[in-house]
Each structure stands twice: as structure tokens, then as C-alpha cells.
Design an enzyme around this catalytic site. Sequence first.
Site, short mmCIF file in Angstrom:
data_model
loop_
_atom_site.label_atom_id
_atom_site.label_comp_id
_atom_site.label_asym_id
_atom_site.label_seq_id
_atom_site.Cartn_x
_atom_site.Cartn_y
_atom_site.Cartn_z
N ASP A 21 -45.83 82.29 -23.42
CA ASP A 21 -45.95 82.26 -24.88
C ASP A 21 -46.96 83.26 -25.47
O ASP A 21 -47.75 82.91 -26.37
CB ASP A 21 -46.32 80.85 -25.35
CG ASP A 21 -45.25 79.82 -25.03
OD1 ASP A 21 -44.27 80.17 -24.35
OD2 ASP A 21 -45.41 78.66 -25.44
N ASP A 47 -41.83 80.21 -27.30
CA ASP A 47 -41.37 79.18 -28.23
C ASP A 47 -40.28 79.79 -29.09
O ASP A 47 -40.38 80.95 -29.52
CB ASP A 47 -42.52 78.72 -29.13
CG ASP A 47 -43.32 77.56 -28.56
OD1 ASP A 47 -43.00 77.10 -27.44
OD2 ASP A 47 -44.25 77.10 -29.24
N HIS A 90 -38.30 78.08 -31.95
CA HIS A 90 -37.99 76.90 -32.74
C HIS A 90 -36.97 77.19 -33.84
O HIS A 90 -36.87 78.31 -34.34
CB HIS A 90 -39.27 76.35 -33.37
CG HIS A 90 -40.29 75.92 -32.37
ND1 HIS A 90 -40.00 75.04 -31.35
CD2 HIS A 90 -41.60 76.25 -32.22
CE1 HIS A 90 -41.08 74.83 -30.62
NE2 HIS A 90 -42.07 75.55 -31.11
N HIS A 111 -41.95 68.20 -33.98
CA HIS A 111 -42.94 69.16 -33.48
C HIS A 111 -43.67 69.84 -34.64
O HIS A 111 -44.89 70.04 -34.57
CB HIS A 111 -42.22 70.21 -32.63
CG HIS A 111 -43.13 71.10 -31.85
ND1 HIS A 111 -44.00 70.63 -30.89
CD2 HIS A 111 -43.30 72.45 -31.88
CE1 HIS A 111 -44.67 71.66 -30.36
NE2 HIS A 111 -44.26 72.76 -30.95
N HIS A 131 -44.24 77.52 -36.64
CA HIS A 131 -44.58 78.67 -35.80
C HIS A 131 -43.39 79.06 -34.94
O HIS A 131 -42.52 78.24 -34.66
CB HIS A 131 -45.79 78.35 -34.90
CG HIS A 131 -45.54 77.23 -33.94
ND1 HIS A 131 -45.67 75.90 -34.30
CD2 HIS A 131 -45.16 77.22 -32.64
CE1 HIS A 131 -45.38 75.14 -33.26
NE2 HIS A 131 -45.06 75.91 -32.24
N LYS A 151 -37.76 78.20 -25.32
CA LYS A 151 -37.93 76.76 -25.26
C LYS A 151 -38.23 76.21 -26.65
O LYS A 151 -38.61 76.95 -27.54
CB LYS A 151 -39.06 76.38 -24.29
CG LYS A 151 -40.42 76.98 -24.67
CD LYS A 151 -41.45 76.74 -23.57
CE LYS A 151 -42.78 77.38 -23.87
NZ LYS A 151 -43.51 76.77 -24.99
N CYS A 191 -49.53 74.98 -23.63
CA CYS A 191 -48.34 75.43 -22.91
C CYS A 191 -48.65 75.99 -21.52
O CYS A 191 -47.84 75.85 -20.61
CB CYS A 191 -47.57 76.44 -23.76
SG CYS A 191 -46.93 75.68 -25.27
#
Length: 197
Positions: free
Chosen positions: A12, A54, A56, A65, A82, A107, A149
Site C-alpha cells: 500500500d 487499497d 475501494h 470501512h 481513501h 484489495k 496493513c
Amino acid sequence: MSSTPRALVVVDVQNDFIEGGSLAVAGGRAVAERISTHLAAHASDYAVIAASRDWHHAEGTNGGHFAEPGHDPDYVATWPVHCVQGAPGSDYAPELDTSAVTVHVVKGMGRPAYSAFEGVTDDDRALADVLREAGVQQVDVVGIATDHCVRATALDARAVGFDVRLLADLHAGVAPDSSAAALEAMAAAGVVVEQSR
């Protein structure tokens, strides 16, 4: 390359997690630069170089989240928006040279996900399967953030049977206390902490 295939998992290192991002971690840019330096010198040491992000959804809370609109995040289970798919914050940090990366993992698509082992590759495979297919037994973990993470990735790597090293100079945490607790949890799980050089 060593006789035992090793992988590097870069966790990340994204714009939203470095200085100037929506969830900025102090020292994030410097860590990105040091990871790039490490890759320039040691890419050939690794059978697999994986980088997670990440990724999203823009709509909704991604399974709780993101904090609900109008509510403050608690920075434990809920977070500011984010790393939205395709937005600049989801891009790799410019200081991270990804030219040696062989596997990209995303992810958190619509649900909370901290570990790179919860994500999928470009061809929809689990990271653990990719590593096993390459004969990997040892995993080096680096990235952002130590207390979230990175911790989850290292613990998951141990849980599925890999030997794990956290490269001590190649990660950055959100806060000193939670980072120290994360290091303790990783050590208790058998993660070895070593300098990268």
C-alpha cells in the site's frame, strides 16, 4: 538468488498514505524512496515482487470501512475516504519505482481489507497461491502502514505458512504506540525484523 525462493511484498505505498494524502503517514514518501533503492539493488534476489493497493469503491462505505457521511471516522474501524478506484489517491506513490514489480494486488473492493493476502491479482488469483506456485517459502514485507496493513499482511503470511521478515527500515507507521504494538504482535507470530542491507 538464494536457494530458497523469496518474495517481496510491498504494501500500500499509495498517494493517500503518504504526505499530502487523505490518510497521510509521516515518513511515507521517504519509505517509498528507500523501497525503490532496495529494489534497484536487490530485485534479482526475489522470485516474486508483489505490490498491493487499497482499491475501494467510490460509492457507499465499502462495508463500513469508510465513515458514514456526516460522521467522523474513529481511525480504528472507520476511516476517511481513501484510495478510491481510479482516483489519484489510489495510485502508487511517485517515489515508488514499480518497474520491477511482477504481481499487482488490489484489495478492499466494497469491504474492509487490510492484508495483501485478502486481495486479488490482475488475473484474479490469491497472493498466497501466486507465491506457492513460484515455490516461495520466505516473504519480505515492506510498506505502509506498520500498524495496519503491514501488520495484517505479515501476520497473514505467517498464518498461511511462510517464513516472514519485516525489513525494519522500509516501513512507516501511523502512530508510535500502535506501531510498537504491531511490532510486538508480529514478533509473537514469528516475524523476524531485520534491516534491509
